[in-house]
Write a protein that holds these residues in place. Sequence first.
Motif, PDB file in Angstrom:
ATOM      1  N   ARG A 100     -95.874  84.698 -38.989  1.00 35.07           N
ATOM      2  CA  ARG A 100     -94.841  85.525 -38.344  1.00 35.07           C
ATOM      3  C   ARG A 100     -95.920  86.756 -37.380  1.00 35.07           C
ATOM      4  NH1 ARG A 100     -93.031  87.651 -44.223  1.00 35.07           N
ATOM      5  NH2 ARG A 100     -95.319  87.299 -44.251  1.00 35.07           N
ATOM      6  N   LEU A 101     -97.216  86.674 -37.630  1.00 35.46           N
ATOM      7  CA  LEU A 101     -98.041  87.364 -36.952  1.00 35.46           C
ATOM      8  C   LEU A 101     -97.806  88.826 -37.330  1.00 35.46           C
ATOM      9  CD1 LEU A 101     -97.995  85.852 -33.586  1.00 35.46           C
ATOM     10  CD2 LEU A 101     -99.775  85.700 -35.216  1.00 35.46           C
ATOM     11  N   ILE A 102     -97.375  89.630 -36.605  1.00 37.25           N
ATOM     12  CA  ILE A 102     -97.271  91.089 -37.054  1.00 37.25           C
ATOM     13  C   ILE A 102     -95.850  91.315 -37.547  1.00 37.25           C
ATOM     14  CG2 ILE A 102     -97.566  93.696 -36.596  1.00 37.25           C
ATOM     15  CD1 ILE A 102    -100.039  92.610 -35.740  1.00 37.25           C
ATOM     16  N   HIS A 103     -95.654  91.963 -38.751  1.00 34.55           N
ATOM     17  CA  HIS A 103     -94.404  92.491 -39.522  1.00 34.55           C
ATOM     18  C   HIS A 103     -94.982  93.611 -40.335  1.00 34.55           C
ATOM     19  CE1 HIS A 103     -95.819  90.180 -43.047  1.00 34.55           C
ATOM     20  NE2 HIS A 103     -96.018  89.414 -42.131  1.00 34.55           N
ATOM     21  N   ALA A 137    -104.643  87.154 -32.027  1.00 31.58           N
ATOM     22  CA  ALA A 137    -105.234  86.068 -31.284  1.00 31.58           C
ATOM     23  C   ALA A 137    -104.227  84.861 -31.353  1.00 31.58           C
ATOM     24  CB  ALA A 137    -106.542  85.542 -31.995  1.00 31.58           C
ATOM     25  N   ASP A 138    -103.287  84.960 -30.296  1.00 34.50           N
ATOM     26  CA  ASP A 138    -102.340  83.824 -30.179  1.00 34.50           C
ATOM     27  C   ASP A 138    -101.962  83.645 -28.800  1.00 34.50           C
ATOM     28  OD1 ASP A 138    -100.188  82.472 -31.999  1.00 34.50           O
ATOM     29  OD2 ASP A 138     -99.124  83.332 -30.351  1.00 34.50           O
ATOM     30  N   ASP A 139    -101.899  82.186 -28.373  1.00 36.57           N
ATOM     31  CA  ASP A 139    -101.845  81.926 -27.116  1.00 36.57           C
ATOM     32  C   ASP A 139    -100.377  82.110 -26.462  1.00 36.57           C
ATOM     33  OD1 ASP A 139    -104.315  81.021 -26.890  1.00 36.57           O
ATOM     34  OD2 ASP A 139    -103.997  79.009 -27.160  1.00 36.57           O
ATOM     35  N   LEU A 140     -99.492  82.000 -27.562  1.00 37.17           N
ATOM     36  CA  LEU A 140     -97.971  82.344 -27.166  1.00 37.17           C
ATOM     37  C   LEU A 140     -97.651  83.821 -26.737  1.00 37.17           C
ATOM     38  CD1 LEU A 140     -96.074  79.567 -29.139  1.00 37.17           C
ATOM     39  CD2 LEU A 140     -96.659  79.484 -26.770  1.00 37.17           C
ATOM     40  N   LEU A 141     -98.119  84.578 -27.871  1.00 34.01           N
ATOM     41  CA  LEU A 141     -97.782  85.892 -28.083  1.00 34.01           C
ATOM     42  C   LEU A 141     -98.635  86.749 -26.839  1.00 34.01           C
ATOM     43  CD1 LEU A 141     -96.074  87.966 -29.350  1.00 34.01           C
ATOM     44  CD2 LEU A 141     -98.129  88.243 -30.864  1.00 34.01           C
ATOM     45  N   ALA A 142     -99.777  86.166 -26.590  1.00 31.51           N
ATOM     46  CA  ALA A 142    -100.756  86.770 -25.412  1.00 31.51           C
ATOM     47  C   ALA A 142     -99.907  87.000 -24.278  1.00 31.51           C
ATOM     48  CB  ALA A 142    -102.047  86.089 -25.440  1.00 31.51           C
ATOM     49  N   ALA A 143     -98.981  86.127 -23.954  1.00 30.11           N
ATOM     50  CA  ALA A 143     -98.211  86.079 -22.550  1.00 30.11           C
ATOM     51  C   ALA A 143     -96.825  86.566 -22.646  1.00 30.11           C
ATOM     52  CB  ALA A 143     -97.919  84.468 -22.263  1.00 30.11           C
ATOM     53  N   SER A 161     -98.980 100.473 -37.979  1.00 30.52           N
ATOM     54  CA  SER A 161     -99.322 101.997 -38.410  1.00 30.52           C
ATOM     55  C   SER A 161     -99.892 102.433 -37.352  1.00 30.52           C
ATOM     56  CB  SER A 161    -100.655 101.883 -39.824  1.00 30.52           C
ATOM     57  OG  SER A 161    -100.817 103.122 -39.792  1.00 30.52           O
ATOM     58  N   GLY A 162     -99.341 103.860 -37.192  1.00 30.88           N
ATOM     59  CA  GLY A 162     -99.576 104.638 -36.074  1.00 30.88           C
ATOM     60  C   GLY A 162    -101.048 105.106 -35.922  1.00 30.88           C
ATOM     61  N   SER A 163    -101.891 104.529 -37.116  1.00 34.75           N
ATOM     62  CA  SER A 163    -103.384 105.069 -36.876  1.00 34.75           C
ATOM     63  C   SER A 163    -104.076 104.009 -36.077  1.00 34.75           C
ATOM     64  CB  SER A 163    -103.897 105.379 -38.140  1.00 34.75           C
ATOM     65  OG  SER A 163    -103.635 104.150 -39.054  1.00 34.75           O
ATOM     66  N   ALA A 164    -103.260 102.859 -35.910  1.00 37.10           N
ATOM     67  CA  ALA A 164    -104.159 101.548 -35.205  1.00 37.10           C
ATOM     68  C   ALA A 164    -103.646 101.296 -34.091  1.00 37.10           C
ATOM     69  CB  ALA A 164    -103.955 100.531 -36.509  1.00 37.10           C
ATOM     70  N   GLU A 165    -104.603 100.703 -33.199  1.00 34.48           N
ATOM     71  CA  GLU A 165    -104.134  99.978 -31.878  1.00 34.48           C
ATOM     72  C   GLU A 165    -104.014  98.692 -31.947  1.00 34.48           C
ATOM     73  OE1 GLU A 165    -107.118 101.059 -28.893  1.00 34.48           O
ATOM     74  OE2 GLU A 165    -106.778 103.279 -29.420  1.00 34.48           O
ATOM     75  N   SER A 166    -103.150  98.131 -30.829  1.00 33.04           N
ATOM     76  CA  SER A 166    -103.346  96.445 -31.082  1.00 33.04           C
ATOM     77  C   SER A 166    -103.682  95.818 -29.802  1.00 33.04           C
ATOM     78  CB  SER A 166    -101.977  96.327 -31.032  1.00 33.04           C
ATOM     79  OG  SER A 166    -101.109  96.797 -29.995  1.00 33.04           O
ATOM     80  N   ARG A 167    -104.146  94.810 -29.758  1.00 28.70           N
ATOM     81  CA  ARG A 167    -104.841  93.733 -28.848  1.00 28.70           C
ATOM     82  C   ARG A 167    -104.088  92.334 -28.968  1.00 28.70           C
ATOM     83  NH1 ARG A 167    -106.399  98.233 -28.007  1.00 28.70           N
ATOM     84  NH2 ARG A 167    -108.047  98.926 -27.230  1.00 28.70           N
ATOM     85  N   TYR A 168    -103.540  91.950 -27.871  1.00 21.68           N
ATOM     86  CA  TYR A 168    -103.071  90.512 -28.038  1.00 21.68           C
ATOM     87  C   TYR A 168    -103.835  89.658 -27.000  1.00 21.68           C
ATOM     88  CZ  TYR A 168     -99.237  92.915 -30.366  1.00 21.68           C
ATOM     89  OH  TYR A 168     -98.794  93.815 -31.156  1.00 21.68           O
ATOM     90  N   PHE A 169    -104.747  88.713 -27.565  1.00 23.47           N
ATOM     91  CA  PHE A 169    -105.450  87.937 -26.633  1.00 23.47           C
ATOM     92  C   PHE A 169    -105.043  86.488 -27.027  1.00 23.47           C
ATOM     93  CE2 PHE A 169    -109.139  91.140 -27.071  1.00 23.47           C
ATOM     94  CZ  PHE A 169    -108.606  92.127 -26.159  1.00 23.47           C
ATOM     95  N   THR A 170    -105.441  85.568 -25.946  1.00 22.74           N
ATOM     96  CA  THR A 170    -105.268  84.196 -26.337  1.00 22.74           C
ATOM     97  C   THR A 170    -106.705  83.855 -27.097  1.00 22.74           C
ATOM     98  OG1 THR A 170    -107.016  83.726 -24.200  1.00 22.74           O
ATOM     99  CG2 THR A 170    -104.496  83.620 -23.869  1.00 22.74           C
ATOM    100  N   LEU A 171    -106.465  82.756 -27.595  1.00 21.69           N
ATOM    101  CA  LEU A 171    -107.608  82.267 -28.627  1.00 21.69           C
ATOM    102  C   LEU A 171    -109.103  82.212 -27.792  1.00 21.69           C
ATOM    103  CD1 LEU A 171    -105.846  79.480 -30.357  1.00 21.69           C
ATOM    104  CD2 LEU A 171    -106.421  81.407 -31.435  1.00 21.69           C
ATOM    105  N   VAL A 194    -105.378  88.647 -36.956  1.00 21.31           N
ATOM    106  CA  VAL A 194    -104.436  88.153 -37.238  1.00 21.31           C
ATOM    107  C   VAL A 194    -103.943  86.900 -36.314  1.00 21.31           C
ATOM    108  CG1 VAL A 194    -101.778  87.979 -37.770  1.00 21.31           C
ATOM    109  CG2 VAL A 194    -103.135  89.984 -38.138  1.00 21.31           C
ATOM    110  N   VAL A 195    -104.053  85.413 -37.076  1.00 18.48           N
ATOM    111  CA  VAL A 195    -103.782  84.391 -36.213  1.00 18.48           C
ATOM    112  C   VAL A 195    -102.147  83.698 -36.986  1.00 18.48           C
ATOM    113  CG1 VAL A 195    -105.948  83.865 -35.433  1.00 18.48           C
ATOM    114  CG2 VAL A 195    -105.123  82.645 -37.670  1.00 18.48           C
ATOM    115  N   ARG A 196    -101.797  82.615 -36.162  1.00 13.67           N
ATOM    116  CA  ARG A 196    -100.660  82.260 -36.493  1.00 13.67           C
ATOM    117  C   ARG A 196    -100.796  80.902 -37.349  1.00 13.67           C
ATOM    118  NH1 ARG A 196     -95.535  82.269 -33.553  1.00 13.67           N
ATOM    119  NH2 ARG A 196     -96.758  83.313 -32.035  1.00 13.67           N
ATOM    120  N   THR A 197    -101.883  80.015 -37.432  1.00 13.72           N
ATOM    121  CA  THR A 197    -102.041  78.881 -37.825  1.00 13.72           C
ATOM    122  C   THR A 197    -103.402  78.611 -38.281  1.00 13.72           C
ATOM    123  OG1 THR A 197    -102.828  77.642 -35.641  1.00 13.72           O
ATOM    124  CG2 THR A 197    -100.183  77.845 -36.335  1.00 13.72           C
ATOM    125  N   PRO A 198    -103.659  77.723 -39.403  1.00 14.64           N
ATOM    126  CA  PRO A 198    -105.174  77.295 -39.902  1.00 14.64           C
ATOM    127  C   PRO A 198    -105.893  76.799 -38.606  1.00 14.64           C
ATOM    128  CG  PRO A 198    -103.465  76.455 -41.134  1.00 14.64           C
ATOM    129  CD  PRO A 198    -102.635  77.137 -40.186  1.00 14.64           C
TER     130      PRO A 198
END
Length: 160
Positions: A12-15, A34-40, A53-63, A82-86
């Motif tokens: 589910r990545l982020i929830h 780190a997720d190829d689909l979400l990065a785009a 949480s408001g105290s944290a930033e986010s980044r969405y990168f490809t693997l 956070v990653v989607r799969t093993p």
Amino acid sequence: MPNILLTRIDNRLIHGQVGMTWTNWLGANLVLVADDLLAADETQQSLMDMAISGSAESRYFTLQKTIDVIHKAADRQKIFMVVRTPQAALQLVEGGVPIPAINVGNLHYAEGKKQVTKVISVSEDDIRCFRALEEKGVHCTAQGTPDDKKTPILSLINQE
């Protein structure tokens, strides 16, 4: 070396549980997905940002971008990855990302998968990846929330 506090596999990545409970418990100030689909997908990124949480930033990168830039992380960055799969986790480890341990949160059931807990189902390829990660010294445990007991994922897989 980047300050990776925890790496979590959760399809589910982020929830709420990831973005609030784990982020706050860890004291993370950066959630790196780190997720190829979400990065785009900027729309999905915006939706996921609402759960962080408001105290944290986010980044969405490809693997691959994660592999390429993780060693440039500033010391002040306390990273919750956070990653989607093993498979994604194994790709990062094989690419040189220093992941000492993995928390397995949620892997949805699908045809051909074996259900090992209420929220974790694994395919043969997932099992292969978990074994490869363990062989590389990356300890993988199932744990829904910080209050839950950590259970080695391979012990769950091997229960029949």
